[in-house]
Scaffold this active site. Structure first.
Site, PDB file in Angstrom:
ATOM      1  N   GLN A   1     -44.812  50.599 -51.131  1.00 46.23           N
ATOM      2  CA  GLN A   1     -45.107  49.359 -51.845  1.00 46.23           C
ATOM      3  C   GLN A   1     -44.389  48.156 -51.230  1.00 46.23           C
ATOM      4  O   GLN A   1     -44.767  47.023 -51.477  1.00 46.23           O
ATOM      5  CB  GLN A   1     -44.699  49.494 -53.319  1.00 46.23           C
ATOM      6  CG  GLN A   1     -45.527  50.510 -54.081  1.00 46.23           C
ATOM      7  CD  GLN A   1     -45.063  50.621 -55.522  1.00 46.23           C
ATOM      8  OE1 GLN A   1     -44.500  49.685 -56.084  1.00 46.23           O
ATOM      9  NE2 GLN A   1     -45.292  51.775 -56.122  1.00 46.23           N
ATOM     10  N   CYS A   2     -43.365  48.391 -50.451  1.00 48.10           N
ATOM     11  CA  CYS A   2     -42.602  47.300 -49.852  1.00 48.10           C
ATOM     12  C   CYS A   2     -43.226  46.867 -48.530  1.00 48.10           C
ATOM     13  O   CYS A   2     -43.711  47.705 -47.759  1.00 48.10           O
ATOM     14  CB  CYS A   2     -41.152  47.732 -49.612  1.00 48.10           C
ATOM     15  SG  CYS A   2     -40.254  48.095 -51.131  1.00 48.10           S
ATOM     16  N   THR A   3     -43.192  45.565 -48.257  1.00 45.34           N
ATOM     17  CA  THR A   3     -43.646  45.050 -46.977  1.00 45.34           C
ATOM     18  C   THR A   3     -42.554  45.298 -45.940  1.00 45.34           C
ATOM     19  O   THR A   3     -41.448  44.771 -46.051  1.00 45.34           O
ATOM     20  CB  THR A   3     -43.933  43.548 -47.064  1.00 45.34           C
ATOM     21  OG1 THR A   3     -44.923  43.328 -48.066  1.00 45.34           O
ATOM     22  CG2 THR A   3     -44.441  43.017 -45.742  1.00 45.34           C
TER      23      THR A   3
END
Length: 551
Positions: free
Chosen positions: A416-418
């Site tokens: 979910q993290c960039t």
């Protein structure tokens, strides 16, 4: 002089007085003579010699004693001694006036003094108004006059007379004010100094640069993370004074090293709201900026809303609409694709300038959204311009053949993290702001045509160029090979965010339409006929992209 100061505001007040005692109302001027007509040449010489011998402090008011064998000047305190001699005692003063028959204000003091102290001795006085100036190295006193004064004995003052002389300001008895805040108040000093680079740019390099339109532009940033912080800092550098953040997350311990508006203290006790913390940081950097943060959840397609949260979602949609309406340039800087859909839709409906920035691991995309004019809605289709002319540009969603959905579903936290190289966000943020500023400098603003040609070949083409250069549609950067590419893409008549069909549904049904998009994953594809388009496409003709790619 009376002075007062307001140190907190750097305001200084001063009131100058030229004190003058009120002489008796019954005073009458009987005769006025020239100095040379009243005294002989010998008496003038004697007058000047004795006048020069007086200390400077005694030359304001003095006594003139005229007797048979000459004329001399004495101090006021010698009145009693002169009174016992044979001769005429006169008042004298150094007269600042240059009017032929009208003495200056010090005569008030001389007459009041004579009336109060010596009025019982004599009521008639000859007053010497001595005027002296130097011209061509010569000492001139020919403008001096002698006035014969008569004062009634019945009106001589018993007590000290009233005093006048306070300076009037704008016809009123009031002090003058000096506002030193612009040169002493640190906030105003900063306001004058922060634009120095821009003014030098305008004066020395780009005389056609319109700095005022940039300064007055109101910018709305969706996202106060890595991109949001860097975009805001760059906007400050361009002189923008109104910046609003929209974000619903909190500052975490991993943020400050990458997100330039946050510090370690912002992470403590669960973390401060990002939007508010970013706005406060901007004010610490430059107190003259008007910045605020909105802790707001942007409703997204594929993220259903429960019945008990309906009122909150309705309020969120209304607030997003109001914020976009009250700003000029909208920056889309959020982590997920679907969080950009509602701002894209509302901005297209309200015809706002939109700049979008998205990050990959070592790649980035910066683009401006195409613009739709109200007159282009008659046919129910997009404008029929061609890309060769740089018009009819698409939005962030125009290349999609599916509606934006919940990109976080079934993903682990790390997915979910960039994940991106640290320098990518700085590059993308800088380019995003420079693109926005270039749009503002073009006479057609958001309707500026785009080009993919070499900018050096278009310098003389006013249609494509601004004082800062061209206004491209998309800039795609690749940090692995340190390369940028200029691209343009045509608007898609079945776009799920900016097509006429979607805009008309939104304008007609408002929040109910947004709610359907949130709760019904296939609704956008249905009303734009994307579902039918996909049914008619062979699987061999479809290119598949990884969901990990951010653009």
């Amino acid at each position: 002089m009376n002075t007062r100061m307001d140190i907190k505001k750097y305001h200084y007040y001063y009131w100058i007085a030229f004190p003058a005692l009120n002489y008796p109302d019954s005073t009458v001027c009987k005769e006025t003579k020239k100095f040379s007509d009243y005294f002989t040449s010998d008496e003038v010489s004697q007058f000047l010699k004795s006048y020069d011998s007086l200390p400077p402090s005694d030359k304001t008011l003095f006594l003139v004693f005229k007797e048979s064998n000459g004329c001399s000047v004495f101090k006021l305190k010698e009145y009693e001694k002169l009174k016992k001699k044979e001769g005429k005692i006169m008042l004298g003063f150094t007269d600042p006036s240059r009017y032929e028959k009208h003495p200056g204000w010090p005569l008030r003091n001389a007459l009041a003094l004579a009336a109060y102290h010596w009025g019982k001795d004599q009521a008639n006085w000859d007053v010497v108004c001595f005027r002296e100036f130097i011209k061509d190295g010569k000492r001139l006193h020919d403008q001096s006059i002698v006035i014969s004064i008569e004062m009634s004995m019945d009106t001589l003052p018993i007590e000290c007379p009233e005093v006048v002389g306070w300076e009037k300001h704008k016809s009123k008895l009031a002090p003058r004010k000096v506002d030193m805040s612009s040169s002493m108040d640190p906030t105003k000093l900063a306001d004058a100094a922060v634009d120095l680079n821009l003014k030098l740019m305008h004066w020395r390099l780009v005389p056609d640069l319109d700095l005022q339109i940039i300064k007055s532009t109101r910018c709305l940033l969706f996202g106060a993370g890595t991109l949001g912080c860097n975009v805001a800092r760059c906007l400050l550098g361009w002189g923008v004074r109104k910046i609003t953040f929209v974000d619903n997350s909190f500052v975490s311990f991993s943020n400050p090293v990458r997100q330039t508006l946050f510090e370690f203290e912002d992470c403590l006790q669960g973390g401060k709201p990002k939007a508010a913390a970013a706005a406060e940081a901007l004010k610490r950097i430059f107190p003259g900026v008007e910045s605020e943060g909105k802790a707001l959840s942007v409703p997204m397609p594929g993220h259903p809303s429960s019945e008990n949260l309906l009122d909150q979602v309705r309020a969120d949609v209304a607030q997003v609409e109001e914020l976009i309406e009250n700003h000029d340039v909208i920056f889309l800087l959020t982590d997920t694709r679907e969080s950009r859909w509602l701002p894209t839709l509302i901005s297209a409906s309200k015809e706002k300038i939109v700049v979008n920035a998205a990050l990959g691991y070592d790649t980035f995309l910066v683009m401006r959204h195409g613009y739709r004019l109200q007159d282009d809605k008659a046919s129910g289709d997009q404008p029929v311009s061609t890309l060769d002319n740089g018009n009819d540009l698409g939005c962030y969603f125009c290349n999609d053949v599916v509606a934006p959905g919940n990109s976080l579903a079934d993903r682990t936290l790390d997915q979910q993290c960039t994940v991106t190289r640290p320098g990518v966000s700085y590059i993308a943020a800088g380019i995003a702001v420079e693109l926005a500023v270039s749009i503002l400098q073009h006479p057609k603003k958001a309707l500026a045509p785009a080009t993919t040609s070499d900018p050096s070949t278009l310098k003389s083409n006013a249609e494509f160029c601004t004082p800062l250069g061209i206004v491209p549609h998309q800039i795609r950067g690749y940090l692995d090979r340190f390369q940028n590419k200029l691209l343009s893409s045509k608007s898609f008549k079945q776009c799920t965010a900016c097509s006429q069909t979607v805009l008309e549904e939104y304008r007609k049904h408002g929040f109910d339409f947004v709610l359907k998009v949130m709760n019904m994953p296939g609704y956008l594809e249905e009303i734009t006929a994307l579902d039918k388009l996909m049914e008619n496409v062979n699987e061999d003709e479809v290119l598949c992209f990884s969901d990990d790619e951010d653009f």
